[in-house]
Design an enzyme around this catalytic site. Structure first.
Site, mmCIF file in Angstrom:
data_model
loop_
_atom_site.group_PDB
_atom_site.id
_atom_site.type_symbol
_atom_site.label_atom_id
_atom_site.label_comp_id
_atom_site.label_asym_id
_atom_site.label_seq_id
_atom_site.Cartn_x
_atom_site.Cartn_y
_atom_site.Cartn_z
ATOM 1 N N CYS A 30 0.829 -1.222 0.000
ATOM 2 C CA CYS A 30 0.000 0.000 0.000
ATOM 3 C C CYS A 30 0.856 1.262 0.000
ATOM 4 O O CYS A 30 0.323 2.374 -0.148
ATOM 5 C CB CYS A 30 -0.944 -0.001 1.197
ATOM 6 S SG CYS A 30 -2.021 -1.439 1.233
ATOM 7 N N HIS A 62 -9.184 4.032 -1.036
ATOM 8 C CA HIS A 62 -7.832 3.469 -0.980
ATOM 9 C C HIS A 62 -7.617 2.617 -2.233
ATOM 10 O O HIS A 62 -7.864 1.411 -2.237
ATOM 11 C CB HIS A 62 -7.674 2.643 0.302
ATOM 12 C CG HIS A 62 -6.298 2.096 0.527
ATOM 13 N ND1 HIS A 62 -5.167 2.625 -0.054
ATOM 14 C CD2 HIS A 62 -5.872 1.032 1.293
ATOM 15 C CE1 HIS A 62 -4.106 1.934 0.331
ATOM 16 N NE2 HIS A 62 -4.509 0.958 1.134
HETATM 17 N N1 COA Z 1 -16.960 1.687 4.765
HETATM 18 C C1 COA Z 1 -18.258 2.064 4.683
HETATM 19 N N2 COA Z 1 -19.165 1.485 3.871
HETATM 20 C C2 COA Z 1 -18.716 0.491 3.088
HETATM 21 C C3 COA Z 1 -17.377 0.059 3.102
HETATM 22 C C4 COA Z 1 -16.492 0.695 3.975
HETATM 23 N N3 COA Z 1 -15.203 0.317 4.048
HETATM 24 N N4 COA Z 1 -17.233 -0.952 2.210
HETATM 25 C C5 COA Z 1 -18.432 -1.132 1.637
HETATM 26 N N5 COA Z 1 -19.324 -0.256 2.171
HETATM 27 C C6 COA Z 1 -20.750 -0.153 1.867
HETATM 28 C C7 COA Z 1 -21.006 -0.099 0.373
HETATM 29 O O1 COA Z 1 -20.993 1.230 -0.097
HETATM 30 C C8 COA Z 1 -22.384 -0.707 0.299
HETATM 31 O O2 COA Z 1 -23.322 0.277 0.687
HETATM 32 P P1 COA Z 1 -24.776 0.373 -0.024
HETATM 33 O O3 COA Z 1 -25.452 -0.918 0.326
HETATM 34 O O4 COA Z 1 -25.386 1.573 0.615
HETATM 35 O O5 COA Z 1 -24.505 0.519 -1.476
HETATM 36 C C9 COA Z 1 -22.372 -1.765 1.395
HETATM 37 O O6 COA Z 1 -21.377 -1.347 2.336
HETATM 38 C C10 COA Z 1 -22.027 -3.161 0.902
HETATM 39 O O7 COA Z 1 -20.861 -3.044 0.061
HETATM 40 P P2 COA Z 1 -19.968 -4.316 -0.273
HETATM 41 O O8 COA Z 1 -19.002 -3.908 -1.331
HETATM 42 O O9 COA Z 1 -20.847 -5.506 -0.529
HETATM 43 O O10 COA Z 1 -19.182 -4.522 1.083
HETATM 44 P P3 COA Z 1 -18.322 -5.775 1.467
HETATM 45 O O11 COA Z 1 -18.960 -6.390 2.686
HETATM 46 O O12 COA Z 1 -18.065 -6.667 0.299
HETATM 47 O O13 COA Z 1 -16.914 -5.124 1.845
HETATM 48 C C11 COA Z 1 -15.261 -4.613 3.439
HETATM 49 C C12 COA Z 1 -16.725 -4.459 3.045
HETATM 50 C C13 COA Z 1 -14.991 -3.844 4.720
HETATM 51 C C14 COA Z 1 -14.942 -6.108 3.672
HETATM 52 C C15 COA Z 1 -14.366 -4.061 2.268
HETATM 53 O O14 COA Z 1 -14.648 -2.696 2.123
HETATM 54 C C16 COA Z 1 -12.898 -4.260 2.537
HETATM 55 O O15 COA Z 1 -12.358 -5.350 2.348
HETATM 56 N N6 COA Z 1 -12.162 -3.201 2.969
HETATM 57 C C17 COA Z 1 -10.756 -3.306 3.299
HETATM 58 C C18 COA Z 1 -9.883 -3.258 2.051
HETATM 59 C C19 COA Z 1 -8.442 -3.496 2.420
HETATM 60 O O16 COA Z 1 -8.116 -4.384 3.168
HETATM 61 N N7 COA Z 1 -7.524 -2.669 1.873
HETATM 62 C C20 COA Z 1 -6.121 -2.738 2.202
HETATM 63 C C21 COA Z 1 -5.892 -2.200 3.571
HETATM 64 S S1 COA Z 1 -4.283 -2.530 4.197
#
Ligand code: COA
Length: 383
Positions: free
Chosen positions: A86, A330
């Site tokens: 990252c 990100h």
């Molecule tokens: N914060 C707030 N809302 C979020 C979000 C987040 N991080 N990620 C997704 N959403 C929302 C979406 O906008 C969607 O909203 P809606 O229903 O109003 O449209 C809803 O949550 C579902 O989205 P979805 O894409 O199905 O979520 P998910 O459960 O597949 O993913 C996480 C959620 C947290 C698992 C994913 O965002 C993630 O993996 N984040 C971390 C990424 C990472 O690790 N990066 C590197 C860091 S070192």
């Protein structure tokens, strides 16, 4: 102030967030904006450095230096790709500063596509930034790693879930002021946060950065072009063992402290000179750790600034006026370059409704993995 080690002549950025655009399309959009901002033509560019992490596993596309340099056809420029998880973007900017001894007007492009891969496959690909044996095979993915950081910070300093919620609310509010943010115009209130499902305890949905696509580009030069050129006063990268399992503390990243110390020394500043910070809040707890590693607060004391509202725009030390990674998005390899883009806007007074008044020195902090790599840049302060 010392002589700057480099200048940012121009900056461009796509919106971060899910898109059907390809890597070349994203990169091209950011490059065109950066060239136009710098008032340069492609033939003025001396070299190209590309920051990217997931091109191989997500896209089956490596050799991205050629893909991106090929967007400036016929120039046959020297180019290479930088990968530091990252921190790929921040490390690419640092490499440009170092490469000024050989090339000038170096185009740094951070680019990533993530939304085309979902679920377990994406989690596994991101997990490649962790140690194969200690982290990946053990099932310690990135939310889980940062959950350990949060649990340790809670135990050592009395930090609470409410502190993390305040960071999330602030960064979502800031993203509403940033048209290029992933969650621009998404109103987030306490009830939304309360309804967020657990991801890795104590981290819940609104503690996590989203999965973003995007690109950012900056043009780095040894010479100031005009009054819009933004000086880089300090540029440093430091590294550490890759896994938390190999460290003696989970509440601070020694690589971030080392990079901050080196960048501040080069810039001849201390943390009290900093007017704003763009930090690597991949999870809300990481914003607290970043503030402490950057010496914006003593260890364990960043929560006090957050609770007092001092890290909001208009506070004593605004943190992540862009919305940060949490709400700005990100797009992994693009994030560190995007932080430089935001800093350039702030230092020129071009950040619109999220402008930090009187911003003259800013710091950008970009972390790879769970602190295995960190870049710190100090910008501004001289004309
Ligand atoms: N914060 C707030 N809302 C979020 C979000 C987040 N991080 N990620 C997704 N959403 C929302 C979406 O906008 C969607 O909203 P809606 O229903 O109003 O449209 C809803 O949550 C579902 O989205 P979805 O894409 O199905 O979520 P998910 O459960 O597949 O993913 C996480 C959620 C947290 C698992 C994913 O965002 C993630 O993996 N984040 C971390 C990424 C990472 O690790 N990066 C590197 C860091 S070192």
């Amino acid at each position: 102030m010392p002589k700057p080690c480099a200048y940012v002549l121009g900056a461009g950025k796509t919106r971060f967030g899910p898109t059907s655009k390809t890597i070349p399309q994203l990169a091209q959009e950011a490059i065109i904006e950066a060239l136009s901002d710098a008032r340069l033509d492609p033939c003025d560019i001396g070299a190209v450095i590309v920051g990217n992490f997931l091109g191989g596993p997500n896209e089956s596309q490596l050799h991205l230096n050629s893909v991106v340099a090929g967007l400036l056809p016929g120039l046959n420029l020297p180019s290479w790709r930088t990968e530091a998880a990252c921190a790929s973007g921040g490390v690419a900017v640092h490499q440009a500063v170092l490469a000024l001894s050989r090339y000038d007007n170096i185009l740094v492009v951070g680019v990533e596509r993530m939304s085309n891969v979902v679920g377990m496959e994406l989690t596994r690909n991101i997990g490649m930034a962790g140690d194969v044996v200690l982290d990946q095979i053990a099932g310690l993915n990135f939310p889980a790693n940062y959950a350990l950081v949060a649990q340790s910070h809670f135990a050592e300093y009395g930090t609470t879930p409410r502190d993390l919620e305040l960071i999330s609310l602030k960064n979502h509010a800031n993203a509403n002021l940033n048209p290029k943010a992933h969650f621009h115009l998404k109103e987030v209130c306490q009830a939304d946060i309360d309804a967020g499902p657990p991801v890795a305890s104590p981290l819940r949905l609104f503690d996590c950065c989203p999965v973003s696509d995007g690109a950012a580009a900056v043009i780095i030069s040894s010479r100031r072009a005009d009054s819009r050129s933004v000086p880089i006063l300090g540029s440093a990268v430091a590294s550490d063992v890759i896994s938390l399992a190999q460290r003696s503390t989970c509440t601070s990243f020694p690589a971030a402290r080392a990079a901050a110390e080196a960048a501040y020394a080069e810039a001849h500043i201390d943390s009290r000179d900093i007017d704003f910070a763009e930090v690597h809040d991949c999870f809300t707890i990481a914003e607290l750790v970043a503030m402490e590693d950057l010496a914006l607060a003593d260890r364990g004391q960043a929560t006090m600034l957050v609770r007092d509202g001092q890290t909001s725009i208009g506070g004593r030390i605004p943190v992540n006026a862009s919305g940060g990674l949490k709400a700005g998005g990100h797009a992994i390899g693009a994030t560190g370059v995007g932080q430089i883009y935001e800093s350039v806007l702030q230092l020129r007074g071009e950040a619109g409704s999220r402008q930090v008044e009187g911003a003259s020195v800013g710091v950008a902090h970009n972390v790879g993995g769970v602190g295995g790599t960190c870049s710190v840049h100090v910008l501004g302060g001289a004309t």
